[in-house]
Design a protein around this motif. Structure first.
Motif, PDB file in Angstrom:
ATOM      1  N   ASN A 182       0.797  -1.224   0.000  1.00 33.48           N
ATOM      2  CA  ASN A 182       0.000   0.000   0.000  1.00 33.48           C
ATOM      3  C   ASN A 182       0.829   1.273   0.000  1.00 33.48           C
ATOM      4  OD1 ASN A 182       0.601   0.625   2.919  1.00 33.48           O
ATOM      5  ND2 ASN A 182      -0.498  -1.296   3.193  1.00 33.48           N
TER       6      ASN A 182
ATOM      7  N   TYR B 132      -5.465   9.346  -4.767  1.00 37.76           N
ATOM      8  CA  TYR B 132      -5.844   8.892  -3.423  1.00 37.76           C
ATOM      9  C   TYR B 132      -4.729   9.227  -2.441  1.00 37.76           C
ATOM     10  CZ  TYR B 132      -8.406   5.842  -6.675  1.00 37.76           C
ATOM     11  OH  TYR B 132      -9.150   5.355  -7.719  1.00 37.76           O
TER      12      TYR B 132
ATOM     13  N   THR C  83      -3.096   8.035   1.469  1.00 39.72           N
ATOM     14  CA  THR C  83      -3.063   7.057   2.555  1.00 39.72           C
ATOM     15  C   THR C  83      -2.499   7.749   3.795  1.00 39.72           C
ATOM     16  OG1 THR C  83      -0.783   6.224   2.402  1.00 39.72           O
ATOM     17  CG2 THR C  83      -2.363   5.397   0.769  1.00 39.72           C
TER      18      THR C  83
ATOM     19  N   TYR D  42      -6.067   1.226  -3.175  1.00 39.57           N
ATOM     20  CA  TYR D  42      -7.227   1.799  -3.861  1.00 39.57           C
ATOM     21  C   TYR D  42      -7.231   1.386  -5.329  1.00 39.57           C
ATOM     22  CZ  TYR D  42      -7.332   4.726   0.318  1.00 39.57           C
ATOM     23  OH  TYR D  42      -7.365   5.157   1.620  1.00 39.57           O
TER      24      TYR D  42
END
Length: 608
Positions: free
Chosen positions: A198, A218, A220, A265
């Motif tokens: 990730n 996106y 994180t 994502y």
């Protein structure tokens, strides 16, 4: 597409790197003799060359546009750390002795999570090997190793890795990990490797100079998200799929635990996780043994483990935080942070029966509805624990459960975990009540990054555990405090707790009602006022009935077991477990008035 440096034998090596935006890429051989190897680019942005006179141990980097040297993003070894040259590795030279190994099935696993650097004084893969026989004799048949991808410095949890294919040099590198896996298999122990798909760690991360590995679309908690669905995402997806296959093929790993998949994502028609599952399933068929994928997810989303034919991602299992949170709050009474969503016996009962406590109920902590219904899923699709690296290490003082509750409560936690119809995970040292903390530690070399980490950790603790003195992640002492006191396992209460864990594992493996991880043949009820939980499980003729008392006082109640024919199998209050003495009968009858000791559990089984 194979990436990295693949040694072909007889001095030949194939180099492949994905760098779609670069105009010129060459292999810079650093040693033993410095020279440049030109590469050719294909239509997908992969640069390749096959070179002669390249032996294992050769150091190399990639020269970008004729002026910048960077390590290989798919490096198999970084002998001098994250900023220096990569090394060519010959994976064929390992003399594996596990050709007959067929693995441990997920439903039979007793998982033991460990951190290589703190599990032994030496902090290496090979130092773990002498402890394998004792772990196996105790009952562990799967070790889960926290991430070993190359990170900066010599101490780190592993989630700051920047080279997902390179085995940490300070742990013993590729050779050390292979020796550990081979030895584990000789002891009939599966090896689960924790991997991070990730994000990349911040120090030594040069991937953006090669290609669009990350996306601004996106965010994180660790910065930009990985690019799994934006332009040129095919190269990123291939990078991580190749990484998963690499561990299975070259290191004989049995399962991967995927860190924080809620931060992966992907809004494409085929989610990256589904594609990964398909590729690993194909490899499983090829090697003739089941290779597992286990997700860590904060979503309580059953689609993670639902078959892809039914619209899911098809992962084999996922961690279930709800079990931990339910049990932890009952034992400690803590209500800060996400623990405010828990604290009732009925929630633990739901965790036993349905796995997700929050299955589209309102979460006060999240301030929204959360979760989905997982009641139809088998118990072996959920990994549960009373402690793990996150739940201990993300406390400001790194306290284990043994620092927070009584010895009686530790025994109760063991019973609650090992009598559950799920796959249990023990955090290293838990089995004997290790009291050393497990703190967050790093060894970054960038002063600005060190400062940012210190400030970030302090901010994370704002909602949690405010008492005590903050421990500096960069300090050597923080790391050394986190090392196990392994010798304690044979002393006093530590020895007794370990024996209780061992006995529970044996019961779990020999009583059919416990061995079968079937949530459908299970009933869980509570007396909330008395803080009692009643657990009834069965498989054919085998039945167990367990009473767990989370009250700090004796509780007198009337028993309502399903039948009249129950024999006591285990009572944590008995003197043999250093309890104050049992008040529960050897035989249990219906409508019988009983008194159970504080923070104890009693297990009954049907007589043969």
């Amino acid at each position: 597409m194979k990436i990295g440096a693949h040694y072909l034998g007889e001095g030949r090596c194939e180099f492949t790197v994905w760098a779609p935006a670069q105009e010129e890429v060459a292999v810079q051989i650093v040693s033993p003799d410095k020279h440049l190897l030109p590469m050719e680019k294909d239509e997908w942005g992969y640069w390749k060359t096959t070179a002669e006179n390249i032996d294992p141990g050769t150091l190399y980097s990639y020269k970008l546009n004729g002026d910048t040297d960077r390590p290989d993003p798919a490096s198999h070894f970084q002998p001098k750390g994250v900023h220096e040259a990569s090394e060519v590795v010959d994976h064929s030279k390992m003399n594996w002795t596990d050709t007959q190994w067929s693995g441990i099935s997920l439903e039979e696993m007793i998982i033991y999570e460990l951190h290589v650097g703190t599990f032994t004084p030496e902090g290496t893969f090979e130092a773990i090997i002498p402890r394998l026989s004792e772990l196996r004799e105790f009952g562990v048949n799967a070790i889960e190793i926290m991430p070993v991808a190359q990170f900066p410095g010599d101490r780190n949890w592993g989630y700051d890795g920047t080279y997902p294919f390179a085995v940490q040099n300070s742990y013993g590198g590729p050779e050390g990990l292979k020796k550990l896996v081979d030895a584990a298999h000789q002891h009939s122990i599966s090896v689960i490797l924790d991997v991070v798909y990730n994000h990349f760690g911040p120090e030594g991360n040069y991937t953006s100079q090669f290609g669009p590995y990350m996306t601004e679309t996106y965010k994180t908690p660790w910065g930009m998200a990985m690019n799994f669905d934006d332009a040129h995402s095919d190269g990123v997806r291939n990078y991580f799929i190749e990484n998963a296959l690499y561990w299975f093929q070259n290191y004989h790993i049995d399962a991967l635990r995927l860190d924080a998949i809620h931060a992966i994502y992907d809004l494409g028609a085929k989610h990256f996780l589904q594609e990964l599952v398909e590729k690993v399933a194909a490899l499983s068929d090829s090697v003739g043994r089941k290779l597992y994928l286990i997700a860590e997810s904060d979503l309580n989303d059953v689609r993670v483990i639902r078959e892809w034919e039914l619209g899911g991602h098809g992962m084999d299992a996922q961690w279930s935080d709800d079990f931990h949170h339910s049990l932890h709050t009952l034992l400690t009474g803590e209500q800060r942070g996400y623990y405010q969503d828990f604290g009732k016996c009925e929630q633990l009962a739901k965790a036993y029966k349905e796995s997700f406590v929050y299955s589209w109920q309102y979460s006060p902590n999240r301030q929204r509805y959360h979760g989905s219904d997982a009641s139809d899923r088998q118990g072996d699709q959920f990994v549960i624990c009373t402690q793990n690296h996150d739940q201990v290490g993300n406390r400001m003082l790194g306290e284990r459960l043994s620092n927070l509750v009584s010895f009686e409560a530790l025994k109760l936690a063991a019973g609650a975990l090992l009598l559950a119809p799920n796959v249990p995970l023990l955090f290293m040292g838990e089995e004997y009540g290790e009291e050393s903390p497990f703190l967050y530690f790093v060894s970054h070399t960038d002063p600005d990054l060190v400062k940012a980490v210190r400030e970030g950790r302090k901010k994370e603790f704002a909602a949690f555990h405010l008492e005590g003195e903050y421990k500096d992640p960069e300090s050597h002492d923080t790391f050394h405090q986190s090392q196990l006191k392994w010798e304690k396992r044979q002393e006093g209460k530590h020895k007794v707790l370990r024996e209780l864990y061992q006995h529970l594992i044996q019961l779990r493996q020999t009583i059919p009602a416990l061995k079968k991880l079937d949530k459908q043949n299970l009933e869980a009820s509570v007396s909330e006022q008395d803080q009692l939980l009643f657990l009834h499980r069965w498989s054919n003729e085998s039945q167990i009935f367990c009473i767990l008392n989370f009250n700090h006082k004796d509780v007198t109640f009337k028993a309502t077991p399903p039948t009249d024919d129950w024999q006591k199998a285990l009572d944590s209050a008995e003197s043999k477990w250093m309890g104050s003495g049992s008040t529960m009968p050897d035989k249990l009858m219906q409508e019988q008035e009983l008194t159970i000791k504080p923070q104890s559990f009693v297990l009954y089984q049907t007589q043969d």
